[in-house]
Design a protein around this motif. Structure first.
Motif, mmCIF file in Angstrom:
data_model
loop_
_atom_site.group_PDB
_atom_site.id
_atom_site.type_symbol
_atom_site.label_atom_id
_atom_site.label_comp_id
_atom_site.label_asym_id
_atom_site.label_seq_id
_atom_site.Cartn_x
_atom_site.Cartn_y
_atom_site.Cartn_z
ATOM 1 N N HIS A 246 76.025 13.893 -6.578
ATOM 2 C CA HIS A 246 75.144 14.492 -5.592
ATOM 3 C C HIS A 246 74.255 15.543 -6.273
ATOM 4 C CE1 HIS A 246 79.267 16.334 -5.367
ATOM 5 N NE2 HIS A 246 78.549 17.344 -5.836
ATOM 6 N N HIS A 247 73.387 16.158 -5.500
ATOM 7 C CA HIS A 247 72.370 17.060 -6.047
ATOM 8 C C HIS A 247 72.999 18.206 -6.835
ATOM 9 C CE1 HIS A 247 68.615 19.198 -6.394
ATOM 10 N NE2 HIS A 247 69.125 20.256 -5.793
ATOM 11 N N ASP A 248 72.515 18.388 -8.054
ATOM 12 C CA ASP A 248 72.923 19.481 -8.940
ATOM 13 C C ASP A 248 74.386 19.418 -9.375
ATOM 14 O OD1 ASP A 248 70.462 20.644 -9.192
ATOM 15 O OD2 ASP A 248 70.790 22.189 -7.668
ATOM 16 N N ALA A 249 75.028 18.264 -9.238
ATOM 17 C CA ALA A 249 76.435 18.151 -9.633
ATOM 18 C C ALA A 249 76.593 18.349 -11.132
ATOM 19 C CB ALA A 249 76.984 16.783 -9.233
ATOM 20 N N LEU A 250 77.664 19.026 -11.531
ATOM 21 C CA LEU A 250 77.990 19.202 -12.944
ATOM 22 C C LEU A 250 78.645 17.932 -13.479
ATOM 23 C CD1 LEU A 250 79.478 22.818 -12.766
ATOM 24 C CD2 LEU A 250 77.122 22.138 -13.329
ATOM 25 N N GLU A 251 78.414 17.652 -14.758
ATOM 26 C CA GLU A 251 78.922 16.399 -15.324
ATOM 27 C C GLU A 251 80.448 16.373 -15.371
ATOM 28 O OE1 GLU A 251 78.357 13.505 -19.251
ATOM 29 O OE2 GLU A 251 77.463 15.500 -19.198
ATOM 30 N N ASP A 252 81.069 17.475 -15.690
ATOM 31 C CA ASP A 252 82.522 17.529 -15.760
ATOM 32 C C ASP A 252 83.104 17.623 -14.343
ATOM 33 O OD1 ASP A 252 85.041 18.172 -17.581
ATOM 34 O OD2 ASP A 252 85.068 19.580 -15.891
ATOM 35 N N VAL A 253 84.019 16.719 -14.016
ATOM 36 C CA VAL A 253 84.567 16.668 -12.663
ATOM 37 C C VAL A 253 85.281 17.972 -12.302
ATOM 38 C CG1 VAL A 253 86.311 15.559 -11.201
ATOM 39 C CG2 VAL A 253 84.727 14.162 -12.533
ATOM 40 N N GLY A 254 86.096 18.480 -13.207
ATOM 41 C CA GLY A 254 86.827 19.717 -12.924
ATOM 42 C C GLY A 254 85.903 20.878 -12.663
ATOM 43 N N ASN A 255 84.853 21.010 -13.464
ATOM 44 C CA ASN A 255 83.899 22.098 -13.251
ATOM 45 C C ASN A 255 83.169 21.953 -11.920
ATOM 46 O OD1 ASN A 255 84.580 23.165 -15.735
ATOM 47 N ND2 ASN A 255 82.841 22.271 -16.813
ATOM 48 N N GLU A 256 82.841 20.713 -11.564
ATOM 49 C CA GLU A 256 82.145 20.501 -10.302
ATOM 50 C C GLU A 256 83.056 20.796 -9.110
ATOM 51 O OE1 GLU A 256 79.135 19.462 -7.493
ATOM 52 O OE2 GLU A 256 79.253 20.407 -9.467
#
Length: 366
Positions: A246-256
């Motif tokens: 989704h919009h502006d999501a961080l690539e790393d799942v944990g960080n997002e």
């Protein structure tokens, strides 16, 4: 009787209001479908090209439009478009026919027990579907069971805080007995300027047409989720979260997840959740040496020397996409067929990390 998770009212809703209601001649550029390409998605999360038996796609809850861009992105894959609504399927079938897309099989049925044949799928799309089921977990488990080992499922599901305004209005409409767009518009016309209802309608593109208004505010069954609830749903289905898109999501799942949790603490959201999840994926290609690099097949026409000016491709993975100027296009043209990493020029190697993240370039084990 065909039912959607034992909810015949949902089927009736989409027979009355097929969604989305794009014009039949509406078209998209193939380069803008790059995140729907099975080869690209599989390679991103498995570090290898998909085997022949996994080159099948299921669009679960296809609605009236999705089969067309999926077929455009995957002209040689076997695509099954499944939906509960016969009217939605008729419009999707006609849209594909008018645009010359012939590799889609249309199937009316319930994703919980649809009579699908031909083996597992390498890519399943469930965009805007699970939150309309009686039991979203049962639906996700049913889809996960149809994935091939290494297969990827893309889902969009409503965020609790992104849907806050819509849900408040939808509940009010149900209490008032408003069940059709005409009645909704009469109430909207009487709403005071600056009121919650008037503000929402004026800010919503979907509210401009009846099918969009019905989907946003008159749907008979809606669930919303916090990010923790979404992750529980995914893990209980036996899948692994791979990438938020989704919009502006961080690539790393944990960080997002940390970012989303902090937003939710203040009752905010970047929008509805879009997530790629996988079943027994192998992970990205671990090493450069010995690997091959290839252009996303959907971008082949975007890198021709005949394009004038820079090519801008719509972002589909949360972040901005690289702009393809003439020098970048010249470099990428040489990668329309797989090339060994050792044979890449320094300029191509410099592009690789960002373009691989953007899904413009695919890197895989030989």
């Amino acid at each position: 009787m065909l039912q959607w998770g034992m909810a015949d009212d949902v089927r009736t809703h989409y027979e009355l209001y097929p969604y989305p209601h794009y014009p039949l001649l509406a078209s998209v550029r193939r380069c803008d479908t790059y995140a729907l390409n099975l080869t690209a998605v599989w390679t991103r999360f498995n570090g290898a090209l998909p085997p022949p038996e996994a080159q099948r796609i299921l669009i679960a809850g296809c609605g009236s439009f999705s089969p067309y861009p999926f077929s455009l992105a995957n002209p040689h894959a076997a695509i099954t478009a499944l939906d509960l609504s016969e009217r939605s399927l008729r419009r999707a079938r006609l849209h594909c026919l008018l645009h010359g897309r012939t590799n889609v099989t249309f199937c009316r049925g319930d994703l919980l027990d649809a009579p699908l044949t031909g083996g597992p799928f390498g890519l399943i799309d469930a965009y805007g579907v699970l939150h309309h089921l009686d039991d979203p977990l049962a639906g996700l488990k049913a889809l996960a069971g149809r994935l091939a080992p290494g297969g990827v499922l893309r889902l969009m599901i409503y965020s609790r805080y992104a849907r806050r305004e819509e849900e408040s209005i939808r509940r009010a409409f149900r209490l008032l007995g408003i069940t059709d767009p005409a009645a909704a518009r009469r109430l909207i016309a009487r709403a005071k300027p600056g009121s919650r209802l008037r503000r929402f309608v004026e800010a919503s593109d979907e509210a401009a047409f009846d099918n969009g208004l019905a989907d946003a505010l008159l749907h008979p069954r809606v669930h919303t989720f916090r990010v923790g609830e979404l992750l529980d749903l995914v893990r209980q289905s036996g899948l692994e979260p791979l990438l938020f898109a989704h919009h502006d999501a961080l690539e790393d799942v944990g960080n997002e997840v940390e970012r989303l949790t902090a937003l939710e603490a203040s009752r905010r959201s970047p929008g509805n959740f879009i997530l790629y999840a996988g079943r027994n994926v192998s992970g990205p290609c671990p090493d450069d040496r010995g690997s091959f690099v290839m252009l996303n097949p959907c971008l082949s026409r975007a890198v021709t020397p005949f394009s004038l000016g820079a090519v801008h491709i719509a972002p589909r993975l949360g972040g901005a996409t690289p702009v393809l100027t003439r020098p970048e296009r010249a470099l990428l043209r040489g990668l329309r067929s797989p090339k060994p990493w050792d044979a890449l020029s320094p300029a191509c190697r410099a592009l690789l990390p960002a373009y691989r993240t953007a899904l413009f370039l695919l890197q895989f084990r030989g």
